[in-house]
Design a protein around this motif. Structure first.
Motif, PDB file in Angstrom:
ATOM      1  N   ALA A 106      -0.746 -10.540  12.069  1.00  0.00           N
ATOM      2  CA  ALA A 106       0.618 -11.240  11.021  1.00  0.00           C
ATOM      3  C   ALA A 106       1.065 -11.981  11.320  1.00  0.00           C
ATOM      4  O   ALA A 106       1.789 -12.477  10.385  1.00  0.00           O
ATOM      5  N   GLU A 107       1.490 -12.798  12.942  1.00  0.00           N
ATOM      6  CA  GLU A 107       1.976 -14.261  13.194  1.00  0.00           C
ATOM      7  C   GLU A 107       1.000 -15.744  13.081  1.00  0.00           C
ATOM      8  O   GLU A 107       1.282 -16.023  12.625  1.00  0.00           O
ATOM      9  N   ARG A 108      -0.083 -14.985  13.011  1.00  0.00           N
ATOM     10  CA  ARG A 108      -1.513 -15.929  12.847  1.00  0.00           C
ATOM     11  C   ARG A 108      -1.856 -16.386  11.671  1.00  0.00           C
ATOM     12  O   ARG A 108      -2.166 -17.418  11.739  1.00  0.00           O
ATOM     13  N   PHE A 109      -1.456 -15.310  11.016  1.00  0.00           N
ATOM     14  CA  PHE A 109      -2.361 -15.605   9.311  1.00  0.00           C
ATOM     15  C   PHE A 109      -1.478 -14.793   8.592  1.00  0.00           C
ATOM     16  O   PHE A 109      -2.077 -13.502   7.953  1.00  0.00           O
ATOM     17  N   PRO A 110      -0.465 -14.891   8.097  1.00  0.00           N
ATOM     18  CA  PRO A 110       0.404 -14.535   7.377  1.00  0.00           C
ATOM     19  C   PRO A 110       0.029 -14.364   5.736  1.00  0.00           C
ATOM     20  O   PRO A 110      -0.547 -15.098   5.344  1.00  0.00           O
ATOM     21  N   ALA A 111       0.444 -13.211   4.950  1.00  0.00           N
ATOM     22  CA  ALA A 111      -0.457 -12.369   4.318  1.00  0.00           C
ATOM     23  C   ALA A 111       0.665 -13.023   2.939  1.00  0.00           C
ATOM     24  O   ALA A 111       1.515 -13.197   2.945  1.00  0.00           O
ATOM     25  N   THR A 112      -0.046 -13.345   1.689  1.00  0.00           N
ATOM     26  CA  THR A 112       0.329 -14.145   0.704  1.00  0.00           C
ATOM     27  C   THR A 112       1.169 -12.266   0.633  1.00  0.00           C
ATOM     28  O   THR A 112       0.735 -12.076   0.028  1.00  0.00           O
ATOM     29  N   ALA A 113       2.233 -13.403  -0.757  1.00  0.00           N
ATOM     30  CA  ALA A 113       2.411 -11.762  -1.585  1.00  0.00           C
ATOM     31  C   ALA A 113       1.641 -11.181  -2.966  1.00  0.00           C
ATOM     32  O   ALA A 113       0.943 -12.192  -3.177  1.00  0.00           O
ATOM     33  N   ALA A 114       1.884  -9.580  -2.478  1.00  0.00           N
ATOM     34  CA  ALA A 114       0.060  -9.231  -3.277  1.00  0.00           C
ATOM     35  C   ALA A 114       1.238  -8.876  -4.878  1.00  0.00           C
ATOM     36  O   ALA A 114       2.598  -8.785  -4.727  1.00  0.00           O
ATOM     37  N   PRO A 115       0.625  -8.661  -5.857  1.00  0.00           N
ATOM     38  CA  PRO A 115       1.396  -8.376  -7.126  1.00  0.00           C
ATOM     39  C   PRO A 115       1.645  -6.965  -7.101  1.00  0.00           C
ATOM     40  O   PRO A 115       0.984  -6.224  -5.948  1.00  0.00           O
ATOM     41  N   LEU A 116       2.829  -6.679  -7.697  1.00  0.00           N
ATOM     42  CA  LEU A 116       3.209  -5.315  -7.039  1.00  0.00           C
ATOM     43  C   LEU A 116       2.243  -4.254  -7.765  1.00  0.00           C
ATOM     44  O   LEU A 116       1.508  -4.684  -8.793  1.00  0.00           O
ATOM     45  N   PRO A 117       2.044  -3.217  -7.131  1.00  0.00           N
ATOM     46  CA  PRO A 117       0.923  -1.845  -7.745  1.00  0.00           C
ATOM     47  C   PRO A 117       1.527  -1.707  -9.175  1.00  0.00           C
ATOM     48  O   PRO A 117       2.096  -1.380  -9.540  1.00  0.00           O
ATOM     49  N   LYS A 118       0.262  -1.085  -9.390  1.00  0.00           N
ATOM     50  CA  LYS A 118       0.716  -0.120 -10.799  1.00  0.00           C
ATOM     51  C   LYS A 118       0.587   1.054 -10.463  1.00  0.00           C
ATOM     52  O   LYS A 118       0.278   1.491  -9.670  1.00  0.00           O
ATOM     53  N   PRO A 119       0.898   1.477 -11.551  1.00  0.00           N
ATOM     54  CA  PRO A 119       1.339   2.697 -11.695  1.00  0.00           C
ATOM     55  C   PRO A 119       0.190   3.793 -11.778  1.00  0.00           C
ATOM     56  O   PRO A 119      -0.727   2.816 -12.855  1.00  0.00           O
ATOM     57  N   THR A 120      -0.355   4.422 -10.692  1.00  0.00           N
ATOM     58  CA  THR A 120      -1.517   5.540 -10.715  1.00  0.00           C
ATOM     59  C   THR A 120      -1.093   6.686 -11.122  1.00  0.00           C
ATOM     60  O   THR A 120      -1.923   7.167 -11.554  1.00  0.00           O
ATOM     61  N   GLY A 121      -0.060   7.136 -10.591  1.00  0.00           N
ATOM     62  CA  GLY A 121       0.100   8.791 -10.954  1.00  0.00           C
ATOM     63  C   GLY A 121      -0.039   9.847 -10.359  1.00  0.00           C
ATOM     64  O   GLY A 121       0.596  11.042  -9.666  1.00  0.00           O
ATOM     65  N   CYS A 122      -0.231   8.965  -8.530  1.00  0.00           N
ATOM     66  CA  CYS A 122      -0.794   9.307  -7.232  1.00  0.00           C
ATOM     67  C   CYS A 122       0.617   9.804  -6.636  1.00  0.00           C
ATOM     68  O   CYS A 122       1.785   8.933  -6.829  1.00  0.00           O
ATOM     69  N   ARG A 123       0.665  11.138  -6.015  1.00  0.00           N
ATOM     70  CA  ARG A 123       2.288  11.581  -5.565  1.00  0.00           C
ATOM     71  C   ARG A 123       1.533  11.648  -4.056  1.00  0.00           C
ATOM     72  O   ARG A 123       2.511  12.760  -3.231  1.00  0.00           O
ATOM     73  N   CYS A 124       0.949  11.121  -3.636  1.00  0.00           N
ATOM     74  CA  CYS A 124       1.122  11.184  -1.989  1.00  0.00           C
ATOM     75  C   CYS A 124       2.208  10.581  -1.201  1.00  0.00           C
ATOM     76  O   CYS A 124       2.337  11.707  -0.515  1.00  0.00           O
TER      77      CYS A 124
END
Length: 390
Positions: free
Chosen positions: A325-343
């Motif tokens: 996480a320090e060596r390879f910072p993640a770029t911001a991902a797009p907001l997840p699309k609503p799927t209806g999953c109720r996990c």
């Protein structure tokens, strides 16, 4: 349950002494041990219902318990008598979407090998899965232990090898041992992307939310093997709730549920260790020392729950060279699309998997919509395999 008498871990209760499964001695004449325990459970549950006008509610907080209860038929046998809720005990299931997306982003970089446990391969991210990244030509490998990734890095110094570390206290000593070995070998091409969780903070969070009424906990034997039974004393001392640390075989689970219902019926807030063959009051000192050397508590996001202070573990700053996480910072991902999953609702014990509109329809083990259907410890996967109707 505030009227319960508080008993410290290790104190004898109900006329028994020491650990083990004393309930197992109550073998009824002419009946099998399993049948006797089941009838005892039903009797205690029905007595509770007659007194309180509802079924007793027990939460198991271990994904292995969730699967074992379904596979053994215990969950189905107790339907209509005991409400068994699956809590946040599956490490894959509780991993937040942002962490999944960061892991997939790591896998899509050039000159990089990403290693993971098999359950993570098919967890849906915002834009695909690790399995799909591999199908697109990325070097994503399933390993059986973190040390396999260390060996891979040692054998291929020309490639950056990243291990995706998830899990609870059960897995953290093994993850720490992998970091120790990489440090010992002075590997500059190995790092770990950690998304580990702690059990105590999430249980406190759920109890503060008060979204579900609970009468007791079936507690995780493997976590307690590391942390010790005393780590769960807060449930009795601060919340007045009993808990039983149980093994994973059907008789151990039945014994644990029977013991827990006895405690509930007698109004005793006690943490009972029914897995004393492997769980001690103070845990595993060597494992705890490895955890303390390499990790520190940190805020973590939980799927369907949000951020909880000190509920995760991060790699200590002095080992930043081993922290992906320090060596390879993640770029911001797009907001997840609503799927209806109720996990998230399943993880919090709000609904059984069958109450999700996707369950068994657009969400199956072959085409999962969420991690609870992917993981071998997920509540949805367990219900789909062993308990669904039709």
């Amino acid at each position: 349950m505030s009227e319960m008498r508080k008993v410290l871990p290790g104190e004898p209760e109900l006329g028994h002494s020491g650990g083990g499964t004393a309930v197992g001695r109550r073998r009824p004449p002419g009946g099998s041990l399993h049948e006797g325990l089941l009838q005892g459970i039903l009797g205690l549950a029905d007595g509770f219902a007659a007194k309180h006008g509802r079924q007793p509610v027990i939460m198991e907080v271990c994904g292995s318990h969730t699967m074992a209860l379904a596979r053994s038929g215990l969950r189905k046998s107790l339907q209509g008598h005991v409400r068994l809720l699956s809590g946040p005990g599956c490490p894959v299931c509780v991993t937040d979407q942002s962490d999944i997306d960061a892991m997939i982003a790591l896998a899509r970089e050039d000159n990089r090998t990403v290693c993971t446990f098999g359950d993570m391969m098919r967890v849906p991210g915002t834009s695909g899965t690790l399995l799909q990244a591999r199908a697109q030509g990325r070097d994503v490998r399933v390993v059986y232990a973190p040390m396999d990734a260390v060996e891979l890095a040692a054998a291929h110094p020309e490639r950056q090898v990243v291990f995706l570390g998830i899990g609870f206290e059960t897995t953290l000593p093994v993850l720490g041992a992998a970091l120790m070995e990489a440090e010992k070998r002075s590997l500059t091409n190995f790092s770990m992307r950690l998304s580990a969780k702690r059990v105590e903070p999430v249980l406190r969070h759920l109890l503060h939310l008060q979204e579900v009424q609970l009468d007791g906990f079936l507690l995780p034997g493997h976590v307690a093997m590391v942390t010790g039974s005393r780590a769960f004393a807060f449930l009795a001392e601060e919340y007045g709730l009993p808990g039983v640390i149980s093994g994973f075989e059907p008789l151990e689970l039945a014994s644990g549920i029977h013991r827990l219902l006895e405690l509930v019926a007698d109004g005793q807030a006690v943490i009972r260790n029914d897995y004393a063959s492997v769980v001690s009051p103070d845990g595993n000192p060597a494992a705890l020392a490895v955890m303390d050397r390499y990790f520190r508590p940190c805020e973590a996001r939980w799927r369907g729950i949000g951020a909880i202070p000190d509920s995760g573990m991060a790699i200590r700053s002095e080992f930043a060279a081993l922290d992906a996480a320090e060596r390879f910072p993640a770029t911001a991902a797009p907001l997840p699309k609503p799927t209806g999953c109720r996990c998230g609702d399943v993880i919090r014990g709000l609904i059984p998997p069958s109450r999700c509109g996707l369950f068994g329809r657009s969400c199956t083990p072959y085409q999962p919509a969420g991690p609870c259907m992917v993981s071998a410890e997920g509540a949805c996967a367990a219900e789909y395999a062993y308990s669904r109707e039709g």
